[in-house]
Scaffold this motif. Structure first.
Motif, mmCIF file in Angstrom:
data_model
loop_
_atom_site.group_PDB
_atom_site.id
_atom_site.type_symbol
_atom_site.label_atom_id
_atom_site.label_comp_id
_atom_site.label_asym_id
_atom_site.label_seq_id
_atom_site.Cartn_x
_atom_site.Cartn_y
_atom_site.Cartn_z
ATOM 1 N N GLU A 121 31.061 39.209 77.243
ATOM 2 C CA GLU A 121 30.274 37.988 77.440
ATOM 3 C C GLU A 121 29.786 37.389 76.130
ATOM 4 O O GLU A 121 29.768 36.166 75.961
ATOM 5 C CB GLU A 121 29.081 38.325 78.348
ATOM 6 N N HIS A 122 29.435 38.228 75.155
ATOM 7 C CA HIS A 122 28.894 37.699 73.900
ATOM 8 C C HIS A 122 29.972 37.083 73.003
ATOM 9 O O HIS A 122 29.654 36.411 72.022
ATOM 10 C CB HIS A 122 28.144 38.793 73.139
ATOM 11 N N LEU A 123 31.241 37.287 73.363
ATOM 12 C CA LEU A 123 32.334 36.722 72.566
ATOM 13 C C LEU A 123 32.912 35.448 73.183
ATOM 14 O O LEU A 123 33.362 34.557 72.466
ATOM 15 C CB LEU A 123 33.462 37.751 72.412
ATOM 16 N N LEU A 124 32.903 35.365 74.510
ATOM 17 C CA LEU A 124 33.548 34.238 75.198
ATOM 18 C C LEU A 124 32.583 33.058 75.271
ATOM 19 O O LEU A 124 31.641 33.058 76.056
ATOM 20 C CB LEU A 124 33.984 34.667 76.602
ATOM 21 N N ARG A 125 32.833 32.027 74.460
ATOM 22 C CA ARG A 125 31.953 30.860 74.455
ATOM 23 C C ARG A 125 32.369 29.835 75.499
ATOM 24 O O ARG A 125 31.515 29.245 76.163
ATOM 25 C CB ARG A 125 31.936 30.205 73.076
ATOM 26 N N GLU A 126 33.687 29.600 75.650
ATOM 27 C CA GLU A 126 34.107 28.500 76.518
ATOM 28 C C GLU A 126 35.521 28.720 77.021
ATOM 29 O O GLU A 126 36.344 29.364 76.359
ATOM 30 C CB GLU A 126 34.036 27.167 75.761
ATOM 31 N N LEU A 156 35.373 25.837 90.006
ATOM 32 C CA LEU A 156 34.792 25.854 88.664
ATOM 33 C C LEU A 156 33.266 25.775 88.712
ATOM 34 O O LEU A 156 32.576 26.396 87.896
ATOM 35 C CB LEU A 156 35.360 24.701 87.838
ATOM 36 N N LYS A 157 32.723 25.016 89.674
ATOM 37 C CA LYS A 157 31.268 24.955 89.811
ATOM 38 C C LYS A 157 30.703 26.314 90.211
ATOM 39 O O LYS A 157 29.624 26.719 89.761
ATOM 40 C CB LYS A 157 30.883 23.893 90.840
ATOM 41 N N SER A 158 31.442 27.041 91.050
ATOM 42 C CA SER A 158 30.987 28.383 91.423
ATOM 43 C C SER A 158 31.037 29.325 90.226
ATOM 44 O O SER A 158 30.158 30.182 90.067
ATOM 45 C CB SER A 158 31.848 28.931 92.565
ATOM 46 N N ILE A 159 32.055 29.169 89.374
ATOM 47 C CA ILE A 159 32.153 29.971 88.156
ATOM 48 C C ILE A 159 30.969 29.679 87.238
ATOM 49 O O ILE A 159 30.338 30.596 86.686
ATOM 50 C CB ILE A 159 33.478 29.691 87.417
ATOM 51 N N GLU A 160 30.645 28.411 87.077
ATOM 52 C CA GLU A 160 29.520 28.030 86.212
ATOM 53 C C GLU A 160 28.208 28.559 86.758
ATOM 54 O O GLU A 160 27.335 29.002 85.999
ATOM 55 C CB GLU A 160 29.467 26.508 86.075
ATOM 56 N N ASN A 180 28.066 32.255 86.018
ATOM 57 C CA ASN A 180 28.108 32.581 84.591
ATOM 58 C C ASN A 180 27.481 31.443 83.779
ATOM 59 O O ASN A 180 28.187 30.709 83.071
ATOM 60 C CB ASN A 180 29.551 32.810 84.145
ATOM 61 N N PRO A 181 26.162 31.275 83.860
ATOM 62 C CA PRO A 181 25.517 30.142 83.187
ATOM 63 C C PRO A 181 25.654 30.162 81.674
ATOM 64 O O PRO A 181 25.474 29.126 81.021
ATOM 65 C CB PRO A 181 24.051 30.272 83.622
ATOM 66 N N TRP A 182 25.979 31.282 81.109
ATOM 67 C CA TRP A 182 26.169 31.403 79.660
ATOM 68 C C TRP A 182 27.499 30.817 79.189
ATOM 69 O O TRP A 182 27.703 30.578 77.995
ATOM 70 C CB TRP A 182 26.119 32.876 79.260
ATOM 71 N N LEU A 183 28.421 30.567 80.132
ATOM 72 C CA LEU A 183 29.780 30.164 79.787
ATOM 73 C C LEU A 183 29.927 28.647 79.867
ATOM 74 O O LEU A 183 29.534 28.019 80.855
ATOM 75 C CB LEU A 183 30.771 30.839 80.742
ATOM 76 N N ARG A 184 30.513 28.063 78.855
ATOM 77 C CA ARG A 184 30.792 26.623 78.832
ATOM 78 C C ARG A 184 32.177 26.379 79.424
ATOM 79 O O ARG A 184 33.176 26.851 78.906
ATOM 80 C CB ARG A 184 30.713 26.114 77.391
ATOM 81 N N MET A 185 32.216 25.645 80.539
ATOM 82 C CA MET A 185 33.490 25.277 81.164
ATOM 83 C C MET A 185 33.784 23.817 80.827
ATOM 84 O O MET A 185 32.960 22.932 81.078
ATOM 85 C CB MET A 185 33.433 25.471 82.680
ATOM 86 N N VAL A 186 34.961 23.558 80.250
ATOM 87 C CA VAL A 186 35.326 22.211 79.811
ATOM 88 C C VAL A 186 36.610 21.800 80.521
ATOM 89 O O VAL A 186 37.572 22.570 80.574
ATOM 90 C CB VAL A 186 35.529 22.157 78.282
#
Length: 545
Positions: A135-140, A161-165, A168-174
């Motif tokens: 988790e600390h390595l995966l930014r987006e 994707l909304k369920s993923i976000e 995992n609120p720490w992850l930026r989905m683009v």
């Protein structure tokens, strides 16, 4: 990635290499396909999908599976029934298993490129990345949609994707959406530009990452930011989605700039440690790089179109402009090998254009090799990228051949190439069905089977020319025993005592120097006989001979 197919009257059967038992790895958690008690008829016995999968599948399910297979090129019917977090076998080299990696590593952005990909495949790719990347390595995670038309890649994917976000609120989905289909090369450019992490990993969407896939890559880049790295790709069968272990190999290419696997340089094998990184002439397209370094050397070439050749261009540029490329055996990604590319089955035109663009920018006097390989040269405006090369003070391509890829053979002694036409019969020499040792006469179409190369020493290569020193070309030969022309590997033909040297002048006869007989046409067939004055013409003259 084959050139346009040529249909001969004869049936040509290409045998695929058999896999060793230890190479096949089955996912034991995979649920069985729905079956009926009464054995169903096999509706699609000739479909590649059902050659090794789907036994006893109901007729209704067979129809659905075949329709999805035609649409996607892999088994979506089965994919939709597999868990998104299915367990993958550990296919790493033994010495990789116990390795430890630093906690303090660069952050990573993962770019997934897709066009009308199956929704379950995209979901499984995303799930594997989240579950198997610290988790600390995966930014987006950046999804680049090259103007897909499938309905389920709109609202259904948005919901996922909304369920993923949310989870995992720490992850930026683009999400990046093209308003028109621009091709894989341009989609990669869009993904790279959208990234903000220290390191960018550009992947296909039909992949699943293995455990501990990111740490070996990031560790190597932390050691040297100028190294562009690639994991080792395992193959996922298109029909049963089982994983097949692939060993570490270099990513190489021929003079047409088609990519291929190749052995590492001998010094890697002398180390006797298959967990160590291996130097590679190029990348296959899936690549991981320091974002700022890649930007400093020009990023991804926005002038590349659709697909093909852009990976070789990047590989050559990295080596010439201060970087290097390595394959990291301890990083594994499983990649689906499609049976066919539904969105574009013939890639030869875009590939040709991209290859010649790369040659014009980077290959100096050796660009001619690429023109010979493709037969028909195209023009492109590459002035902007040439200015980049000057600005970066990149090395000459000869340095690359001498130091990075000495396995490539250069063709300085060629004097002519292209289709070889008999002017009397208006037909061309053709390699004919392969495997086989008898060339044929065929209507001139000038695709690969008719590519002929005339060497200054007299050899005539038929059906293309080999790009590597470890391969042998196929020479037109006269055995002297009958009227049938022969086509053998040149060294084998010499061992058999055949004449492989020919005298030829544009618009005149083709005469064997050993037997004194000529290659001619008789009743629509190629023959070798006493010369009667038949004349031949080859498409492209490099220099007078």
């Amino acid at each position: 990635m084959a050139e346009k197919e040529i249909n001969y009257d004869q049936k040509v059967v290409a045998a695929a290499p058999e896999l060793k038992p230890e190479q096949r790895i089955h996912n034991e958690q995979k649920p069985k396909p729905q079956q009926e008690e009464k054995k169903a008829s096999k509706l699609f016995p000739n479909s590649p999908l059902f050659q090794n999968w789907g036994e006893n599948l109901s007729e209704e399910n067979q129809k659905e599976a075949e329709a999805l297979f035609e649409k996607y090129g892999y088994n979506v019917f089965l994919s939709d029934s597999l868990p998104l977090n299915r367990v993958l076998p550990d296919t790493r080299e033994p010495k990789c298993v116990g390795k430890k990696y630093p906690k303090d590593l660069p952050s990573i952005a993962v770019v997934l490129i897709y066009l009308n990909e199956a929704l379950s495949i995209i979901k499984r790719a995303i799930r594997s990345i989240i579950d198997r990347t610290p988790e600390h390595l995966l930014r987006e995670i950046i999804l680049v949609d090259d103007n897909s038309s499938n309905d389920d890649l709109k609202e259904d994917l948005d919901i996922y994707l909304k369920s993923i976000e949310a989870q995992n609120p720490w992850l930026r989905m683009v999400r990046v959406k093209h308003s028109e289909s621009l091709g894989l090369a341009q989609a990669r450019v869009s993904g790279f530009k959208a990234a903000s992490a220290d390191v960018v990993a550009i992947l296909d969407a039909h992949i699943e990452v293995h455990n501990v896939w990111a740490e070996p890559l990031l560790t190597r880049i932390k050691e040297d930011r100028t190294v562009v790295v690639s994991p080792v790709f395992d193959s996922i069968n298109y029909y049963d989605l089982d994983v097949v272990k692939y060993p570490p190999s270099a990513h190489a290419f021929d003079w047409a700039l088609w990519c291929m696997y190749e052995s590492f340089r001998p010094e890697w094998y002398k180390l006797n440690d298959t967990s160590l990184p291996g130097k590679s002439p190029s990348v296959m397209g899936i690549l991981v790089a320091d974002r700022k370094f890649l930007g400093e050397i020009g990023g991804l070439d926005g002038g590349m179109k659709v697909y093909g050749g852009e990976n070789v261009e990047l590989g050559v540029r990295v080596w010439l402009c201060g970087g290097s490329i390595e394959i990291i055996p301890c990083s594994k990604i499983a990649h689906i090998e499609r049976n066919h590319k539904p969105y574009m089955r013939d890639l030869s035109m875009s590939m040709k254009r991209n290859a010649l663009r790369a040659a014009e920018i980077w290959m100096d006097e050796y660009k001619d090799m690429v023109y010979y390989a493709w037969n028909i040269p195209l023009k492109d405006d590459v002035s902007e990228r040439k200015k980049l090369r000057e600005k970066l003070n990149c090395k000459p391509f000869k340095w690359y051949l001498d130091n990075v890829y000495p396995q490539l053979v250069t063709w300085e002694n060629l004097v002519a190439y292209g289709g070889m036409k008999n002017l009397d019969a208006n037909m061309c020499i053709d390699q004919g069905p392969v495997p086989g040792h008898i060339p044929i006469a065929y209507g001139c179409h000038y695709y690969g089977p008719q590519h002929t190369y005339y060497h200054s020493t007299g050899e005539l290569y038929i059906g293309g020319i080999k790009s590597h020193k470890y391969n042998d070309n196929r020479c037109l030969a006269d055995s002297g025993e009958d009227s049938v022309p022969d086509l053998y590997n040149c060294k084998e033909a010499v061992q058999k005592g055949m004449g492989i040297l020919w005298s030829f002048t544009q618009g005149k006869e083709i005469k064997n120097r050993k037997t004194g007989r000529c290659l001619e046409m008789k009743e629509g067939t190629l023959v070798i006989q006493t010369c009667t004055g038949q004349t031949w013409e080859i498409q492209n003259i490099i220099r007078s001979f």
